[in-house]
Design an enzyme around this catalytic site. Structure first.
Site, PDB file in Angstrom:
ATOM      1  N   HIS A 532       0.845  -1.198   0.000  1.00 24.19           N
ATOM      2  CA  HIS A 532       0.000   0.000   0.000  1.00 24.19           C
ATOM      3  C   HIS A 532       0.883   1.253   0.000  1.00 24.19           C
ATOM      4  O   HIS A 532       0.708   2.153  -0.825  1.00 24.19           O
ATOM      5  CB  HIS A 532      -0.903  -0.055   1.244  1.00 24.19           C
ATOM      6  N   GLU A 533       1.850   1.307   0.921  1.00 26.56           N
ATOM      7  CA  GLU A 533       2.721   2.496   1.002  1.00 26.56           C
ATOM      8  C   GLU A 533       3.547   2.647  -0.273  1.00 26.56           C
ATOM      9  O   GLU A 533       3.714   3.745  -0.788  1.00 26.56           O
ATOM     10  CB  GLU A 533       3.634   2.418   2.228  1.00 26.56           C
ATOM     11  N   HIS A 536       1.649   4.202  -2.966  1.00 22.86           N
ATOM     12  CA  HIS A 536       1.464   5.652  -2.811  1.00 22.86           C
ATOM     13  C   HIS A 536       2.510   6.446  -3.610  1.00 22.86           C
ATOM     14  O   HIS A 536       2.240   7.555  -4.051  1.00 22.86           O
ATOM     15  CB  HIS A 536       1.542   6.065  -1.345  1.00 22.86           C
ATOM     16  N   GLU A 593      -5.944   6.536  -1.756  1.00 24.40           N
ATOM     17  CA  GLU A 593      -5.929   5.405  -0.827  1.00 24.40           C
ATOM     18  C   GLU A 593      -6.482   4.142  -1.492  1.00 24.40           C
ATOM     19  O   GLU A 593      -6.000   3.037  -1.240  1.00 24.40           O
ATOM     20  CB  GLU A 593      -6.716   5.731   0.440  1.00 24.40           C
ATOM     21  N   ASP A 597      -4.612   0.668  -1.901  1.00 27.49           N
ATOM     22  CA  ASP A 597      -5.126  -0.618  -1.415  1.00 27.49           C
ATOM     23  C   ASP A 597      -5.105  -1.670  -2.524  1.00 27.49           C
ATOM     24  O   ASP A 597      -4.688  -2.808  -2.331  1.00 27.49           O
ATOM     25  CB  ASP A 597      -6.564  -0.464  -0.891  1.00 27.49           C
TER      26      ASP A 597
HETATM   27 ZN   LIG Z   1      -2.395   5.190   2.463  1.00 21.39          ZN
END
Ligand SMILES: [Zn+2]
Length: 694
Positions: A532-533, A536, A593, A597
């Site tokens: 997830h990070e 980003h 986000e 995900d």
């Molecule tokens: Zn996030």
């Protein structure tokens, strides 16, 4: 606390925090001695009792993975949300509380250089009786200084003073990395100064927002009356303050607009800023807040600065004084540095309109959190020594490496990339820096003075210390060693300006990382967070920064268009989901986000598959295959219940989707999930129009 702003805007895996303790899995001892004779069975690492086997996993996987947990858990009275995530955060809060109780009794460990300071701050906060006696007088001493406001210069000075102690008025001011030269730190001016949690509450026409505005005015009036303002005057001041805030709200970007880095990066020199915001006096302001010489500002919302100037021209100084007094009062009540009557009134307003919480959090939890927030790198040292497992850092690094490799394979094969963009993306990926556990250099609190005799004074001193530390960075090269989260935090973040991922010790524990569990489970939980990070760095915001953290368009135009087409699919998907009652999700606000995900699950699953190549599959647990365990672990991170008020508030404020959609949303796009559970093409959990960004 201005610095938190960046985390919020640029991604951070920014989650809730909250209640009652959850024992950690893995109890060493008996089990350890058995291993000498027989292979130890894998720790499940996911919660078998959380599953609801009556639900078909292909209909609603969240209900399948979390239904049992939801049926057997109640939201504690002092919480607005309760989930497996919160259970871990609550468990950390208890650990910190143990450390603080010892420190307050003068029994911190000798290695803790600032143990006494931490103990004094916590003790001052815990002294409810003392706060009853001195809180209001301490606030009024601050108010007296506001009485000097009578022209633009004295107003600007007063705002500088208040900002120095963390009291938000008119706008926010703090140091930021220059978006276009990420090696340098400049001054940042960001929209702010509102009492309600979002500008929309001042401006929207729906009945709920109108009701909140009415309740807000009543609340404001009550708070003023409590502080001794005569009733008629309190009513008048409440109206006037509301009007100021509403005018400011109208000049601010929406939360969704604030997600655009290009929109909020507006460089100004001192003369330019002075010109658009006159008669506000920047020289007086900067001198008062104690900023070093500033040659460059980054302004998030120039129109709000212009509106500020206009407001100053037409608002009587009597109203400005009232507004500043109110903002100080509100901040102190929020910090619980005022007598109980104020804190209760504030709680009642917040719970009724925004959280639904039944009772206020016990004081020890609040004070533990405050100490973590303000002296976190002193308190965090003891936490890390006691609770950060020896193998967690190595294991985390290994997982991250495998997930980065999965992204490398993915980038190499993505059909919609052209070669030049692919090379730049690979370069960015290769340069990502990872921070794990805790900072290599701890913050020095030597010059901070705290006293047990007044919580309010200690609080202001601690915030002033933090402000000085932050502003001292302006005009200097960036320090790449800093952390934006404290070590016990159950959270993680990606910072595009440093092109780095950060995983505090708090998130490298069971629920997320279980020593002795199947890899499937750890890839599903902490691996998902890492993926997830990582994603980003390549979501709709992150992609606008290059490998060195500079905002620069490194995309071929046609590839950029293709990217946007793909993100529109995600936006449409999530805009169709209901968050609570008749309120739908904001697909634009949650876009980054949701991309993270979706990408995070795909990358982590791919990394897991790759790590098993040439080996037999991991053992089934409770009848679930290894791949199924991966998805169960991923979903169960989000098992949670939320009060309806909280769910509504989050639709406005939270860039993350609600728990159910963080699970069902991305998984219904993943062929790997459908395969693991044998879902058919027409099942609910298999979207006909599959979205895929990365
Ligand atoms: Zn996030």
């Amino acid at each position: 606390m201005p610095r938190f702003f960046l985390m919020f805007v640029f991604s951070a895996f920014f989650l809730f925090s909250c209640a009652i303790s959850q024992p950690n899995a893995a109890t060493p001892g008996a089990a350890a001695s058995q291993t000498e004779f027989a292979p130890k069975p894998a720790e499940p690492g996911f919660d078998v009792t959380a599953i609801d086997r009556k639900v078909n996993p292909c209909d609603d996987f969240y209900a399948f993975a979390c239904g049992g947990w939801i049926a057997s858990n109640e939201i504690p009275a002092d919480k607005s949300r309760w989930g497996r995530f919160d259970q871990l955060a609550e468990s950390d809060l208890n650990k910190l509380h143990d450390i603080l109780t010892a420190a307050a009794a003068g029994k911190s460990e000798p290695q803790d250089r600032f143990g006494d300071k931490v103990g004094d701050f916590f003790a001052a906060c815990m002294d409810q009786e003392g706060t009853e006696k001195t809180g209001l007088a301490d606030l009024k001493a601050e108010w007296t200084k506001i009485e000097a406001v009578k022209d633009p210069v004295s107003l600007s000075r007063a705002v500088g003073r208040l900002h120095g102690t963390g009291i938000g008025t008119l706008f926010n001011f703090f140091s930021v990395q220059d978006f276009k030269d990420s090696t340098q730190v400049i001054a940042g001016v960001f929209q702010g100064g509102l009492s309600l949690p979002d500008r929309d509450y001042y401006l929207k026409d729906d009945p709920k927002s109108a009701e909140i505005r009415k309740n807000f005015k009543t609340h404001l009036e009550r708070m003023l009356t409590l502080s001794g303002v005569p009733k008629e005057r309190a009513k008048h001041e409440a109206e006037a303050d509301f009007e100021i805030e509403k005018t400011m709200a109208a000049s601010q970007w929406t939360r969704t607009e604030m997600r655009s880095p290009e929109r909020i990066y507006n460089p100004y020199d001192p003369a330019g800023l002075q010109k658009i915001s006159a008669p506000f006096d920047w020289q007086a302001y900067l001198a008062e807040i104690g900023a070093p010489k500033v040659v460059k500002f980054s302004i998030s919302t120039p129109k709000a600065m212009t509106q500020l100037g206009e407001l100053i021209k037409k608002t009587p100084y009597e109203t400005w004084r009232a507004y500043l007094r109110w903002r100080a009062l509100d901040a102190m009540a929020r910090a619980r540095a005022l007598p109980k009557a104020f804190v209760d009134e504030r709680f009642s307003f917040q719970s009724k309109n925004f959280t639904g919480q039944k009772v206020i959090e016990p004081r020890w939890k609040h004070c533990t959190r405050m100490t973590d927030r303000l002296l976190g790198e002193a308190l965090g040292q003891a936490f890390v020594r006691r609770w950060f497992a020896g193998d967690a850092k190595d294991k985390a690094l290994q997982l991250i490496r495998n997930i980065q490799r999965a992204q490398e394979r993915n980038l190499t094969t993505l059909a919609w990339m052209d070669e030049p963009t692919r090379q730049k993306a690979l370069q960015k990926l290769a340069k990502i820096n990872n921070k794990i556990g805790y900072p290599s250099k701890w913050r020095d609190y030597a010059s901070l003075e705290v006293t047990r005799t007044s919580f309010l004074k200690s609080l202001l001193a601690a915030i002033a210390f933090e402000t000085r530390r932050d502003l001292a960075k302006i005009g200097k090269p960036v320090d790449r060693g800093e952390w934006e989260m404290t070590p016990p935090t159950v959270n993680a973040y990606y910072n595009p300006l440093l092109n780095e991922m950060v995983f505090p010790a708090g998130i490298l524990q069971p629920t997320f990382y279980t020593s002795g569990a199947n890899d499937a489970v750890n890839y599903g939980a902490i691996g998902f967070v890492m993926g997830h990070e990582l994603t980003h760095g390549f979501d709709d915001q992150g992609r606008k920064f290059d490998d060195a953290g500079n905002m620069r368009d490194w995309w071929s135009p046609s590839v950029g268009k293709e990217f946007e087409k793909r993100t529109t699919c995600v936006e449409d998907q999530f805009s169709g989901y209901v968050a609570v009652d008749d309120v739908k999700l904001n697909g634009k606000l949650t876009l980054g986000e949701n991309i993270a995900d979706l990408g995070g699950l795909k990358l982590s699953f791919s990394a897991y598959q790759d790590s098993r190549k040439g080996q037999p599959p991991e053992a089934p647990v409770e009848g679930f295959s290894a791949d199924q365990q991966f998805f169960l672990a991923a979903a169960q991170v989000w098992c949670a219940k939320m009060r309806p008020e909280e769910a509504r508030r989050r639709v406005v404020l939270d860039p993350h989707s609600p728990p159910k959609w963080r699970v069902d949303g991305p998984l219904s796009n993943l062929p790997g999930f459908a395969k693991a559970f044998n879902c058919k093409a027409d099942d609910q959990m298999v979207r006909a129009k599959r979205c895929e960004v990365w």
